[in-house]
Structures are given as structure tokens and as C-alpha cells.
Design an enzyme around this catalytic site. Sequence first.
Site, short mmCIF file in Angstrom:
data_model
loop_
_atom_site.label_atom_id
_atom_site.label_comp_id
_atom_site.label_asym_id
_atom_site.label_seq_id
_atom_site.Cartn_x
_atom_site.Cartn_y
_atom_site.Cartn_z
N ARG A 1 29.97 -28.13 16.14
CA ARG A 1 29.39 -29.33 15.54
C ARG A 1 30.49 -30.12 14.85
NH1 ARG A 1 25.21 -29.29 10.50
NH2 ARG A 1 27.04 -29.89 9.35
N TYR B 1 28.35 -36.19 4.01
CA TYR B 1 27.70 -34.92 4.37
C TYR B 1 28.42 -34.28 5.56
CZ TYR B 1 24.79 -31.71 6.86
OH TYR B 1 24.37 -30.59 7.52
N ASP C 1 25.29 -33.68 13.69
CA ASP C 1 24.11 -33.68 12.82
C ASP C 1 23.97 -35.03 12.10
OD1 ASP C 1 22.03 -33.10 11.10
OD2 ASP C 1 23.06 -31.49 10.02
N HIS D 1 21.43 -35.62 10.10
CA HIS D 1 20.83 -35.23 8.82
C HIS D 1 19.73 -36.20 8.38
CE1 HIS D 1 21.28 -32.91 4.88
NE2 HIS D 1 21.38 -31.99 5.81
N GLU E 1 21.55 -33.83 16.46
CA GLU E 1 20.65 -33.06 15.57
C GLU E 1 19.97 -33.94 14.54
OE1 GLU E 1 22.54 -29.51 14.15
OE2 GLU E 1 21.69 -29.74 12.14
N GLU F 1 14.70 -28.90 11.05
CA GLU F 1 15.00 -28.06 9.88
C GLU F 1 14.13 -28.43 8.68
OE1 GLU F 1 19.28 -28.94 9.61
OE2 GLU F 1 18.95 -29.69 7.61
N ARG G 1 14.57 -26.80 16.07
CA ARG G 1 15.50 -26.06 15.20
C ARG G 1 14.94 -25.85 13.80
NH1 ARG G 1 18.58 -28.40 12.29
NH2 ARG G 1 20.28 -26.91 12.52
N GLU H 1 22.70 -21.74 15.15
CA GLU H 1 23.65 -22.18 14.13
C GLU H 1 24.06 -20.97 13.29
OE1 GLU H 1 22.04 -24.73 11.09
OE2 GLU H 1 23.99 -25.54 10.55
N TRP I 1 19.52 -38.01 1.90
CA TRP I 1 20.76 -37.22 1.96
C TRP I 1 20.68 -36.35 3.19
CZ3 TRP I 1 21.81 -31.83 1.71
CH2 TRP I 1 23.20 -31.53 1.72
C1 CS2 Z 1 22.23 -28.65 7.57
C2 CS2 Z 1 22.03 -27.87 6.31
O1 CS2 Z 1 22.82 -26.64 8.63
C3 CS2 Z 1 22.44 -27.78 8.78
O2 CS2 Z 1 22.26 -28.28 9.85
O3 CS2 Z 1 21.45 -29.71 7.83
O4 CS2 Z 1 23.30 -27.60 5.84
C4 CS2 Z 1 21.21 -28.51 5.18
O5 CS2 Z 1 21.88 -29.61 4.65
C5 CS2 Z 1 20.99 -27.49 4.12
O6 CS2 Z 1 20.33 -26.38 4.65
C6 CS2 Z 1 20.22 -28.03 2.93
O7 CS2 Z 1 19.97 -27.01 2.01
MG MG Z 2 21.23 -30.09 9.95
#
Ligand code: CS2
Ligand code: MG
Length: 414
Positions: free
Chosen positions: A147, A159, A222, A224, A248, A274, A295, A351, A414
Site C-alpha cells: 500500500r 494520513y 487507502d 480513508h 481502499e 473498515e 474489508r 492487511e 480523518w
Molecule cells: C487504516 C487504519 O489500516 C487501515 O487501513 O485505515 O489504520 C485506521 O486508520 C485505524 O484503524 C484507525 O484506528
Molecule cells: Mg484503511
Amino acid sequence: MKITEVRVIVTCPGRNYVCVKIMTDEGLYGVGDATLNGRELAVAAALQEHIAPLLIGRDPERIEDIWQSLFRGSYWRGGPIQMTAIAGVDMALWDIKGKQAGLPLYQLLGGKTREGALCYTHAGGRDAIEVEDNVRKSLERGFEVIRAQVAVPKAIGTYGTGGAAEAASASWAGATAEGVGDGGPMPYVEANWEPREYLKIVPKLFAHLRSTLGEDVELLHDVHERLNPIEAARLARELEPYHLFFLEDPLRPEHKESFRMVRNASTTPIAMGELFHTKYDCLPLFTEQLIDFIRCDLTHIGGVTEATKIAALAEPFQIKTAWHGPGDIAPMAHSANVHVDVSIPNFGIQEMVFFPDIVQEVLPGAPVYREGRLWPNEAPGLGCDINEEAAAKYPYQRNYLPVCRRADGAVHDW
Ligand code: CS2
Ligand code: MG
């Protein structure tokens, strides 16, 4: 067999983990993960005050019945706190069942469909060259899928740009790369993040990576959950020439219908989930084939019981799994991930993070990494444990996830 005690152990070996230990009258016990980053004590209280009293005296062999009674019996359904608490219990019950049978969890789930679980690591950096360098380091460690995240110009602390170290540690995204601070007792502010800048830089990153690394390495990215539908559609389309393994979490979890726009715009494979909490979140994306990888986070969807159902629902729609595997869920969850991965037919990718030694001392048994794959623990159940003495040395520390703000100061996702 009867449940005699439910211990909730909150520990901070570098970052906070909420662990569940279910004891029985036959001496067998099971362990599970109930960590919800930034809201740990809310889950611990749900377990201690509301769930533990319901479990004492119950037969731990009745996993599905206990799951249903916690999910439907509370009347108020779903949500991150309840589903994380249920996950901790669910994993511990599967652990007990495995120990009772003397078999690793994957055997109880039908046995192996594959040997190891293909996994991906994180590479971040301040610019494309630094990301490329970090991708190369991961290739040297044997990873086949990586990634890639790059700092966004003008933004402070993007991020994901700290890469693998950031993913495993308590530090928030960007902290390691830009040296601007850690997560802490008050949320760090990722500032000046603008979609316009982000949408310009990400295709440039992948153009660079493809031109320097070629087509063999599998790359993903990602988002996010930061884009709106038309922005996500544009990004998916512009990344098409670089053949991502997947893009992602392009959109916020609330708007399932918005995935149609992304889907219609491009052939870039899409992953999501997630921030989902139940199979009901997943269904609309499955039935219209709007995504390619689901995921979810086993710790936030009620554990192994819900994960195997989600995987089964995804299978006829040709959707594969890519369970969330960050450093902010405990090794028990990572172990559960891999046991499910190696026993279902429609596994996609996993992951992963490398846990620091201090976490392995407190919570031993995380899956082992070798040659681009994760290998399940062969010990009965999850193959994990909680070293309660070591856990007690690292008391809980309040820690928030960061918040993100736009250039004009407004809050963004975020
Ligand atoms: C992220 C995470 O792993 C990922 O793909 O999106 O790091 C996420 O930010 C954290 O689990 C938040 O606690
Ligand atoms: Mg993620």
C-alpha cells in the site's frame, strides 16, 4: 461447561488494547480482542457492566446463541461499541472451542483452503522518491503487495505517510514522516488537507511507482473515506492505467448508493468496509456488485461468527475478503483474521503489521510473517494468550485518533 468469569484487561504496551478473557469451570479459558481505538473504556464498560453479568453460568459451547442474545437481546443494535464488545466475547468463545477440540480455529471453520494468507504492508513517504524507496524495502522483505501513501502538498501530517512503522505504533498518521507529534491525550489536528491537492498528487505517485518499479509489484492505496462521490470517481478513473490491486475505502461508510458513481466511472477494483459494523452494512454493496473486496474489521463486526457470514454472503457476488489488519487491534484479532483467511474460499488479501516486541510480550501468538504471507498459529483455538502480569505493567493511557481540517479550518473526515 459453564462460564465462571469474564475478565476485561485494558493494557497499553505502546498503544491501548482491550482484551477479553473468558474463564470456565473446566479450567479452559479463551481470549479475544475488543479494542476500539480512541473509545477503549466505553467498550470495557459495556463488557464489564452489561455483558459479563449475562454470561456467567452460560454454556460457552453455544457461540451462535450467545452471539444472537447479545446482538438482538439488547434491543439496541449494532454500533461500534456493542459490536466490538461482542467481538471480544465471540473470539474468546471460538478460542475455548478450539482448545476443547484440540484443534486450531481454521480446522473448526472447515479446514484449509490455502496454506498461507497473502498479505500487504504499508509504504509511505514525503514524496514519490521516498515512497518508492520504502516500497523497495518491502519488496526486499518478500512482500508482493504494498500500500502506497504520499504526503499531500501544503497539508500538515498526511494520513498514512509514516508507512509500516506508523501502522504498528501508537503514533498517528504522518507523525513519523513529518516529525510533528504523536497521538495523545488530545486529538492531533491534521491541517490544511485539500481534496484538490490530494487528487493531483496521488495519480502522480502511482505514475512514478509504475515507471520506476514496473508492472510486477501489486500496489494499492487507502483514501480513508475522505472523498465525495465525484472526486472518488475521478480518482478511480485516473488511477486506472496503474492497475491497482484495489482502491481502499474511497467514500464515507454512510452512503452506499454513492458507490454506483465510482463503479460506473472506472475499472479500478474497489475495497470498502473498515467502518462497517454488521453484514447489513455490507449487503447493498454486495447485491449490486459495487465493490470487489470487503474489508471489515473482525474486532468491530462481532468477531469470527459475523466474519464467516459476511464472507459467505460475498462469495456468490465474486467479492473477496481483505479484512482490516492495523496495529490498533490486538494480536488475537490478527490471528482470527488469518484463521478465517485460510479456511474460506473467497479470501483476497490480508492487511498486516509487525507488532513490536513489547506487544508480543503482553499478547503473544500473532500470526507469523514469511515470504509475503501470514501463517496461522497451529496451537488449539486462536493460539494467542494474555500475559496478565506483563499487561499490568502498562496501564491504559487516554489517546485519541487525529482529526482532519481543511485549509479554511473546517472539519473534514480523518
Ligand atoms: C487504516 C487504519 O489500516 C487501515 O487501513 O485505515 O489504520 C485506521 O486508520 C485505524 O484503524 C484507525 O484506528
Ligand atoms: Mg484503511
